[in-house]
Design a protein around this motif. Structure first.
Motif, PDB file in Angstrom:
ATOM      1  N   PHE A 158      41.018  -1.400 -34.018  1.00  0.00           N
ATOM      2  CA  PHE A 158      40.199  -3.109 -34.193  1.00  0.00           C
ATOM      3  C   PHE A 158      39.250  -3.018 -35.794  1.00  0.00           C
ATOM      4  O   PHE A 158      38.403  -4.056 -34.830  1.00  0.00           O
ATOM      5  CB  PHE A 158      39.989  -4.114 -33.275  1.00  0.00           C
ATOM      6  CG  PHE A 158      41.006  -4.226 -32.356  1.00  0.00           C
ATOM      7  CD1 PHE A 158      41.363  -5.843 -32.836  1.00  0.00           C
ATOM      8  CD2 PHE A 158      41.908  -4.342 -31.975  1.00  0.00           C
ATOM      9  CE1 PHE A 158      42.122  -6.407 -31.916  1.00  0.00           C
ATOM     10  CE2 PHE A 158      42.370  -4.519 -30.279  1.00  0.00           C
ATOM     11  CZ  PHE A 158      42.911  -5.574 -30.919  1.00  0.00           C
ATOM     12  N   GLN A 213      48.076 -14.427 -35.302  1.00  0.00           N
ATOM     13  CA  GLN A 213      46.753 -13.940 -35.141  1.00  0.00           C
ATOM     14  C   GLN A 213      47.161 -13.390 -33.232  1.00  0.00           C
ATOM     15  O   GLN A 213      46.545 -13.187 -32.689  1.00  0.00           O
ATOM     16  CB  GLN A 213      45.451 -13.919 -35.332  1.00  0.00           C
ATOM     17  CG  GLN A 213      45.466 -14.040 -36.633  1.00  0.00           C
ATOM     18  CD  GLN A 213      45.496 -12.409 -37.459  1.00  0.00           C
ATOM     19  OE1 GLN A 213      45.709 -11.964 -36.770  1.00  0.00           O
ATOM     20  NE2 GLN A 213      45.045 -13.206 -38.552  1.00  0.00           N
ATOM     21  N   LYS A 234      47.182 -10.433 -32.168  1.00  0.00           N
ATOM     22  CA  LYS A 234      46.571  -9.474 -32.453  1.00  0.00           C
ATOM     23  C   LYS A 234      44.830 -10.190 -31.098  1.00  0.00           C
ATOM     24  O   LYS A 234      43.904  -8.916 -31.000  1.00  0.00           O
ATOM     25  CB  LYS A 234      45.427  -9.897 -33.618  1.00  0.00           C
ATOM     26  CG  LYS A 234      46.322  -8.720 -35.025  1.00  0.00           C
ATOM     27  CD  LYS A 234      46.095  -8.894 -35.967  1.00  0.00           C
ATOM     28  CE  LYS A 234      46.811  -7.911 -37.164  1.00  0.00           C
ATOM     29  NZ  LYS A 234      46.118  -8.084 -38.318  1.00  0.00           N
ATOM     30  N   TRP A 242      43.474  -8.347 -28.482  1.00  0.00           N
ATOM     31  CA  TRP A 242      42.169  -7.665 -28.538  1.00  0.00           C
ATOM     32  C   TRP A 242      41.222  -7.672 -26.899  1.00  0.00           C
ATOM     33  O   TRP A 242      40.503  -7.215 -26.257  1.00  0.00           O
ATOM     34  CB  TRP A 242      40.938  -8.067 -28.927  1.00  0.00           C
ATOM     35  CG  TRP A 242      39.922  -8.332 -29.371  1.00  0.00           C
ATOM     36  CD1 TRP A 242      38.858  -7.070 -29.604  1.00  0.00           C
ATOM     37  CD2 TRP A 242      39.624  -9.619 -28.565  1.00  0.00           C
ATOM     38  NE1 TRP A 242      37.837  -7.752 -29.802  1.00  0.00           N
ATOM     39  CE2 TRP A 242      37.620  -9.045 -29.050  1.00  0.00           C
ATOM     40  CE3 TRP A 242      39.596 -10.543 -27.281  1.00  0.00           C
ATOM     41  CZ2 TRP A 242      36.557  -9.610 -28.434  1.00  0.00           C
ATOM     42  CZ3 TRP A 242      38.339 -10.902 -27.312  1.00  0.00           C
ATOM     43  CH2 TRP A 242      36.680 -10.448 -27.435  1.00  0.00           C
TER      44      TRP A 242
END
Length: 99
Positions: A14, A37, A40, A44
């Motif tokens: 990241f 996204q 992702k 995260w």
């Protein structure tokens, strides 16, 4: 150093500079992340859970402020403009932390 497997993993994955547009996450009417996204954001979140929350402590024993801090970090990191997805996000985080 050589890359292993599918590439970088962990916190280093990241650290890549993402454009401002890449940091915005869209949500559907159920307040679930959608679009490019989505994966992702999920990665995260998983990384944040493993680094900030101990897996051997029951989820209900964490202070409410810990979950609020996770949400505020997500809002800043992913340019989430309102608190609409907050409840769903925290619920998913708690569920993922117990699995």
């Amino acid at each position: 150093m050589t890359k292993r497997g599918r590439g970088e993993r962990g916190p280093a994955s990241f650290q890549k500079k993402m454009t401002e547009a890449e940091l915005y996450v869209e949500f559907d009417e159920d307040m679930l992340a959608m679009g490019k996204q989505k994966g992702k954001l999920a990665s995260w979140l998983g990384l944040q859970l493993t680094t900030k929350f101990s897996y051997h402590i029951p989820t209900n024993e964490f202070d409410k402020q810990d979950w609020e801090k996770l949400w505020s970090d997500a809002k800043v990191q992913w340019k989430i403009l309102d608190d609409g997805p907050k409840d769903v996000f925290i619920r998913k985080a708690k569920k993922n932390n117990t699995d």
